[in-house]
Write a protein that holds these residues in place. Structure first.
Motif, PDB file in Angstrom:
ATOM      1  N   LEU A 134       9.494  43.272  26.540  1.00 36.51           N
ATOM      2  CA  LEU A 134      10.590  44.180  26.249  1.00 36.51           C
ATOM      3  C   LEU A 134      10.845  45.154  27.392  1.00 36.51           C
ATOM      4  CD1 LEU A 134       9.845  45.077  22.496  1.00 36.51           C
ATOM      5  CD2 LEU A 134      11.276  43.251  23.407  1.00 36.51           C
ATOM      6  N   THR A 135       9.881  45.306  28.255  1.00 38.03           N
ATOM      7  CA  THR A 135      10.007  46.234  29.380  1.00 38.03           C
ATOM      8  C   THR A 135       9.470  45.557  30.635  1.00 38.03           C
ATOM      9  OG1 THR A 135       7.810  47.198  28.974  1.00 38.03           O
ATOM     10  CG2 THR A 135       9.691  48.244  27.879  1.00 38.03           C
ATOM     11  N   GLY A 136       9.601  46.233  31.761  1.00 40.29           N
ATOM     12  CA  GLY A 136       9.064  45.685  33.001  1.00 40.29           C
ATOM     13  C   GLY A 136       9.946  46.017  34.183  1.00 40.29           C
ATOM     14  N   ASP A 137       9.340  46.103  35.353  1.00 44.76           N
ATOM     15  CA  ASP A 137      10.096  46.390  36.570  1.00 44.76           C
ATOM     16  C   ASP A 137      11.064  45.249  36.870  1.00 44.76           C
ATOM     17  OD1 ASP A 137       8.834  48.841  37.059  1.00 44.76           O
ATOM     18  OD2 ASP A 137       7.116  47.828  37.980  1.00 44.76           O
ATOM     19  N   ARG A 138      12.172  45.598  37.533  1.00 44.97           N
ATOM     20  CA  ARG A 138      13.229  44.631  37.794  1.00 44.97           C
ATOM     21  C   ARG A 138      13.731  44.762  39.217  1.00 44.97           C
ATOM     22  NH1 ARG A 138      17.423  46.978  33.689  1.00 44.97           N
ATOM     23  NH2 ARG A 138      18.808  45.582  34.819  1.00 44.97           N
ATOM     24  N   ILE A 139      14.326  43.689  39.695  1.00 44.11           N
ATOM     25  CA  ILE A 139      15.136  43.732  40.904  1.00 44.11           C
ATOM     26  C   ILE A 139      16.586  43.732  40.460  1.00 44.11           C
ATOM     27  CG2 ILE A 139      15.970  42.338  42.845  1.00 44.11           C
ATOM     28  CD1 ILE A 139      13.130  41.587  43.434  1.00 44.11           C
ATOM     29  N   ILE A 140      17.360  44.697  40.907  1.00 43.45           N
ATOM     30  CA  ILE A 140      18.758  44.785  40.506  1.00 43.45           C
ATOM     31  C   ILE A 140      19.549  43.705  41.248  1.00 43.45           C
ATOM     32  CG2 ILE A 140      20.808  46.255  40.447  1.00 43.45           C
ATOM     33  CD1 ILE A 140      18.840  48.662  40.433  1.00 43.45           C
ATOM     34  N   SER A 141      20.080  42.752  40.494  1.00 44.77           N
ATOM     35  CA  SER A 141      20.794  41.628  41.110  1.00 44.77           C
ATOM     36  C   SER A 141      22.307  41.773  41.018  1.00 44.77           C
ATOM     37  CB  SER A 141      20.359  40.311  40.447  1.00 44.77           C
ATOM     38  OG  SER A 141      20.725  40.306  39.075  1.00 44.77           O
ATOM     39  N   THR A 142      22.756  42.799  40.289  1.00 43.48           N
ATOM     40  CA  THR A 142      24.180  43.087  40.211  1.00 43.48           C
ATOM     41  C   THR A 142      24.585  43.894  41.451  1.00 43.48           C
ATOM     42  OG1 THR A 142      23.574  45.034  38.921  1.00 43.48           O
ATOM     43  CG2 THR A 142      24.244  43.089  37.691  1.00 43.48           C
ATOM     44  N   LEU A 143      25.842  44.312  41.522  1.00 40.51           N
ATOM     45  CA  LEU A 143      26.226  45.251  42.562  1.00 40.51           C
ATOM     46  C   LEU A 143      25.321  46.476  42.449  1.00 40.51           C
ATOM     47  CD1 LEU A 143      30.112  44.986  42.345  1.00 40.51           C
ATOM     48  CD2 LEU A 143      28.674  44.184  44.226  1.00 40.51           C
ATOM     49  N   PRO A 144      24.930  47.081  43.577  1.00 39.29           N
ATOM     50  CA  PRO A 144      23.846  48.068  43.549  1.00 39.29           C
ATOM     51  C   PRO A 144      24.109  49.333  42.758  1.00 39.29           C
ATOM     52  CG  PRO A 144      24.901  47.986  45.720  1.00 39.29           C
ATOM     53  CD  PRO A 144      25.413  46.822  44.945  1.00 39.29           C
ATOM     54  N   PHE A 145      25.371  49.618  42.447  1.00 39.43           N
ATOM     55  CA  PHE A 145      25.657  50.878  41.759  1.00 39.43           C
ATOM     56  C   PHE A 145      25.638  50.749  40.233  1.00 39.43           C
ATOM     57  CE2 PHE A 145      29.721  48.760  42.315  1.00 39.43           C
ATOM     58  CZ  PHE A 145      30.282  48.884  41.055  1.00 39.43           C
ATOM     59  N   PHE A 146      25.588  49.513  39.690  1.00 37.96           N
ATOM     60  CA  PHE A 146      25.540  49.410  38.232  1.00 37.96           C
ATOM     61  C   PHE A 146      24.449  48.450  37.791  1.00 37.96           C
ATOM     62  CE2 PHE A 146      27.860  45.351  38.065  1.00 37.96           C
ATOM     63  CZ  PHE A 146      27.439  44.815  36.859  1.00 37.96           C
ATOM     64  N   SER A 147      23.987  48.671  36.564  1.00 40.10           N
ATOM     65  CA  SER A 147      22.928  47.815  36.028  1.00 40.10           C
ATOM     66  C   SER A 147      23.023  47.795  34.508  1.00 40.10           C
ATOM     67  CB  SER A 147      21.556  48.340  36.450  1.00 40.10           C
ATOM     68  OG  SER A 147      20.531  47.493  35.968  1.00 40.10           O
ATOM     69  N   TYR A 148      22.546  46.697  33.949  1.00 37.65           N
ATOM     70  CA  TYR A 148      22.429  46.603  32.492  1.00 37.65           C
ATOM     71  C   TYR A 148      21.115  47.220  32.038  1.00 37.65           C
ATOM     72  CZ  TYR A 148      26.345  43.385  32.808  1.00 37.65           C
ATOM     73  OH  TYR A 148      27.575  42.832  33.052  1.00 37.65           O
ATOM     74  N   LEU A 149      21.144  47.867  30.888  1.00 37.50           N
ATOM     75  CA  LEU A 149      19.958  48.488  30.301  1.00 37.50           C
ATOM     76  C   LEU A 149      19.751  47.866  28.923  1.00 37.50           C
ATOM     77  CD1 LEU A 149      17.821  50.777  30.717  1.00 37.50           C
ATOM     78  CD2 LEU A 149      19.387  52.276  29.466  1.00 37.50           C
ATOM     79  N   LYS A 150      18.791  46.950  28.826  1.00 37.84           N
ATOM     80  CA  LYS A 150      18.555  46.240  27.562  1.00 37.84           C
ATOM     81  C   LYS A 150      17.619  47.054  26.695  1.00 37.84           C
ATOM     82  CE  LYS A 150      16.442  42.085  27.315  1.00 37.84           C
ATOM     83  NZ  LYS A 150      16.284  40.600  27.213  1.00 37.84           N
ATOM     84  N   ILE A 151      18.097  47.445  25.511  1.00 32.40           N
ATOM     85  CA  ILE A 151      17.345  48.365  24.663  1.00 32.40           C
ATOM     86  C   ILE A 151      16.680  47.674  23.475  1.00 32.40           C
ATOM     87  CG2 ILE A 151      18.775  50.311  25.369  1.00 32.40           C
ATOM     88  CD1 ILE A 151      20.246  50.089  22.665  1.00 32.40           C
ATOM     89  N   ALA A 152      16.910  46.374  23.331  1.00 33.01           N
ATOM     90  CA  ALA A 152      16.275  45.637  22.239  1.00 33.01           C
ATOM     91  C   ALA A 152      16.314  44.149  22.554  1.00 33.01           C
ATOM     92  CB  ALA A 152      16.975  45.915  20.907  1.00 33.01           C
TER      93      ALA A 152
END
Length: 443
Positions: A134-152
């Motif tokens: 459910l958690t864990g470090d990530r590499i941002i693969s989208t454009l660098p200014f936005f990211s998805y935040l999965k809460i469940a």
């Protein structure tokens, strides 16, 4: 020389977050990440298996990689994700070219999986789906200014047409402190826009805290320095509370945008879908939201051709769309999925009719969107820069009215050079179907 690994992430943004966590582990262990599978030694495919079109895309992708392996360009193939989790051993048998076939519960062990395949072992393992991290470090693969935040993770709604609960398991919220910690990490690494996602975001926290906590979570996210836009997707209509509307209305960082998937409006169809609502209840809800949040952007998704949908019920849906006039809308023909309750329902509708009805709704929505865009002519909006279109010789990006990946763009000129991720004020000068055109206002 470092072994090169390429990731192909298919399907939804929730799947993308899983891919980003695997990418972090791969990089941390010294593997070189490449963006093109054709340049990789090992390709990892994170599949989607939600509906027929997604399954077909996954199969086509795997076969393309198998061809690269046959030609000697690619050495190893690992497949995981929803398609594999749904069909398990069948997938392993169908794709003998795959060196590893693993369930979503094995993604956290991607390094161990690579150890097996690099030792020339064929590795097939399906850990319990509830082992999916459910958690864990990530590499941002989208454009660098936005990211998805999965809460469940997962879903417990059990809509009669949907395979997600049997693929992903029951709904499991991420602890609020973990969500906030990840959001702070994203902001510290240059992310200014986060998109909050789950299968049913408005249900967030009920399993952990005894009551939904999305409104509280959004309040806390707004306190994080560096975040400029916070957007929430996938809020089921029956879970829209006054508290949630208050937060969206009051917090400056939360964009005035709500995606509320309803799938249909007819009460009988919704009941068979195991969904909430009726035409009257849904119209009342959307009118109330617009009253509480002036200028809110409303987005929804619909299904046409659900078993037993009559011409009259489809007409009711089309008339409903014409009255409510959603700002954003996606409509999809029903996909008959084995293992779901709807699969065995009587009065299945042929694919051609379902697709034709979806086309009608989307043509109708195109006119509504064009009319809505016309009303924006001459207005001034904030946009974030996503890139430069060399052919059109202009910049492109999004305003707060549009979500990444699913909505329209704004194309604009500027007298000065702009950077990706920069926020600029734009005057809207023209429209183009679902998109806008404009120019940066001189500072």
């Amino acid at each position: 020389m470092a072994i090169k690994v390429g990731m192909v992430s298919l399907g939804c943004s929730k799947n993308l977050v899983d891919s980003e966590r695997m990418l972090f582990k791969l990089k941390q262990h010294g593997y070189k990440l490449v963006t093109e599978p054709g340049l990789a030694d090992v390709a990892v495919v994170n599949t989607c298996g939600f509906i027929q079109s997604a399954k077909e895309e996954a199969i086509e992708t795997i076969l393309e990689l198998a061809k690269l392996k046959e030609e000697g360009t690619l050495k190893k193939i690992i497949i995981t994700g929803c398609l594999v989790e749904r069909y398990k051993e069948e997938t392993a048998e169908l794709f003998p070219e795959a060196d590893a076939v693993i369930g979503i519960g094995n993604n956290k062990d991607i390094i161990d999986v690579l150890d097996h395949v690099l030792a020339d072992e064929r590795y097939i393992n399906f850990a319990p789906k509830l082992d999916a991290e459910l958690t864990g470090d990530r590499i941002i693969s989208t454009l660098p200014f936005f990211s998805y935040l999965k809460i469940a993770e997962g879903c417990s709604n059990c809509c009669s047409y949907c395979a997600i609960p049997m693929i992903r398991g029951k709904f499991r919220s991420v602890l609020m402190e973990d969500v906030l910690s990840e959001a702070r990490f994203l902001a510290e690494n240059g992310v200014t826009e986060i998109v909050v996602i789950a299968q049913d975001t408005a249900q967030y926290g009920k399993d952990l805290y005894g009551e939904p906590k999305l409104a509280e979570l959004l309040r806390e996210l707004c306190k994080i320095d560096g975040l400029k836009w916070i957007r929430t997707l996938y809020c089921y209509p029956e879970r829209i509370t006054e508290e949630l509307l208050d937060v969206i209305a009051e917090e400056e960082k939360i964009v005035k945008y709500l995606e509320i998937p309803i799938q249909h409006c007819n009460g009988e169809i919704l009941s068979r879908m195991n969904r909430w609502g009726s035409t009257e209840e849904l119209e009342k809800l959307f009118a109330h939201i617009r009253e509480r949040i002036p200028n809110v952007i409303l987005r929804t998704t619909l299904i046409t051709g659900f078993p037993g949908e009559t011409e009259e019920q489809f007409t009711e849906l089309a008339e409903f769309i014409q009255r409510v006039r959603f700002d954003r809308l996606g409509c999809f023909p029903y996909s008959r999925e084995e293992g779901t309750k709807a699969y065995d329902m009587p009065d299945q509708i042929d694919e051609e009719t379902s697709a034709h009805r979806a086309d009608i709704i989307m043509e109708q929505q195109m006119l509504i969107s064009a009319e809505n865009n016309e009303k924006l002519l001459g207005s001034k909006l904030t946009a974030v820069v996503e890139g430069f279109d060399r052919f059109g010789e202009c910049y492109f990006g999004r305003t707060s009215l549009d979500a990444p990946d699913i909505d329209g763009k704004v194309f604009f000129s500027s007298e000065r050079p702009l950077s990706v991720g920069e926020y600029v004020e734009i005057e809207i000068t023209d429209t183009l179907d679902y998109d806008l055109m404009g120019e940066v206002i001189s500072e």
